[in-house]
Each structure stands twice: as structure tokens, then as C-alpha cells.
Design a protein around this motif. Structure first.
Motif, PDB file in Angstrom:
ATOM      1  N   PRO A  59       1.583   1.338   4.033  1.00  0.00           N
ATOM      2  CA  PRO A  59       1.231   0.548   2.845  1.00  0.00           C
ATOM      3  C   PRO A  59       2.217  -0.602   2.660  1.00  0.00           C
ATOM      4  N   LEU A  60       1.733  -1.687   2.113  1.00  0.00           N
ATOM      5  CA  LEU A  60       2.604  -2.825   1.814  1.00  0.00           C
ATOM      6  C   LEU A  60       3.486  -2.485   0.620  1.00  0.00           C
ATOM      7  N   PRO A  61       4.691  -3.055   0.555  1.00  0.00           N
ATOM      8  CA  PRO A  61       5.541  -2.837  -0.616  1.00  0.00           C
ATOM      9  C   PRO A  61       4.828  -3.289  -1.894  1.00  0.00           C
ATOM     10  N   GLU A  62       5.101  -2.607  -3.000  1.00  0.00           N
ATOM     11  CA  GLU A  62       4.446  -2.902  -4.277  1.00  0.00           C
ATOM     12  C   GLU A  62       4.669  -4.333  -4.740  1.00  0.00           C
ATOM     13  N   GLN A  63       5.830  -4.915  -4.430  1.00  0.00           N
ATOM     14  CA  GLN A  63       6.161  -6.255  -4.904  1.00  0.00           C
ATOM     15  C   GLN A  63       5.326  -7.339  -4.248  1.00  0.00           C
ATOM     16  N   MET A  64       4.679  -7.013  -3.135  1.00  0.00           N
ATOM     17  CA  MET A  64       3.885  -8.013  -2.428  1.00  0.00           C
ATOM     18  C   MET A  64       2.505  -8.093  -3.054  1.00  0.00           C
TER      19      MET A  64
END
Length: 82
Positions: A59-64
Motif C-alpha cells: 500500500p502507498l503511504p497515507e500521506q501520498m
């Protein structure tokens, strides 16, 4: 093709040049002679890191966040020789 917005931090190095890191995407480190060059290198590094996330099914980091059509309040460096 998708586009994502990430935040980067650029610092001036005592020995000259600039270094970019990111709190949004772990492992992003880029160094260049100018701010513009450092930003360009950071984009390339970020692209490779994001592609790696997808290739490994991580999964992509939440901030992205995906980019939107309208982006406001962007500052860009402009080099001028006087």
C-alpha cells in the motif's frame, strides 16, 4: 497514468548543493547542485519508489494523495544571474 502529490524538504548543504528528503515517502533522498535540479532528481526517485510499491503489492503511504486538477500556492525556484 496516475499522478501523486508528495511533500519534500530541501536543505542547503554546507559543502554546496542541496538535499531533498520526504516525510511522505520513506527512502526518498536526492541531491543536486541547484534547487531545481534537486527537485527533478527527487521526482525521479519518488517515481521509482512508488512504482516499487505497486510492483510488490504494497500500500502507498497515507500521506501520498492523488493529484487534483487544480493545485494552488506552489512556490518554484527561479535562478537569475545578475
Amino acid at each position: 497514468m496516475s499522478e501523486y502529490m508528495i511533500s519534500i524538504n530541501i536543505e542547503h548543504l554546507d559543502e554546496g548543493g542541496y538535499r531533498a528528503t520526504s516525510d511522505s515517502i520513506q527512502g526518498l533522498i536526492a541531491q543536486g547542485r541547484t534547487i531545481a535540479e534537486t527537485m527533478e532528481i527527487a521526482q525521479d526517485v519518488a517515481k521509482k519508489l512508488i512504482e516499487s510499491y505497486f510492483e510488490h503489492g504494497d500500500p502507498l503511504p497515507e500521506q501520498m494523495v492523488p493529484s487534483t486538477r487544480l493545485i494552488k500556492n506552489i512556490r518554484i525556484p527561479v535562478s537569475v544571474t545578475v
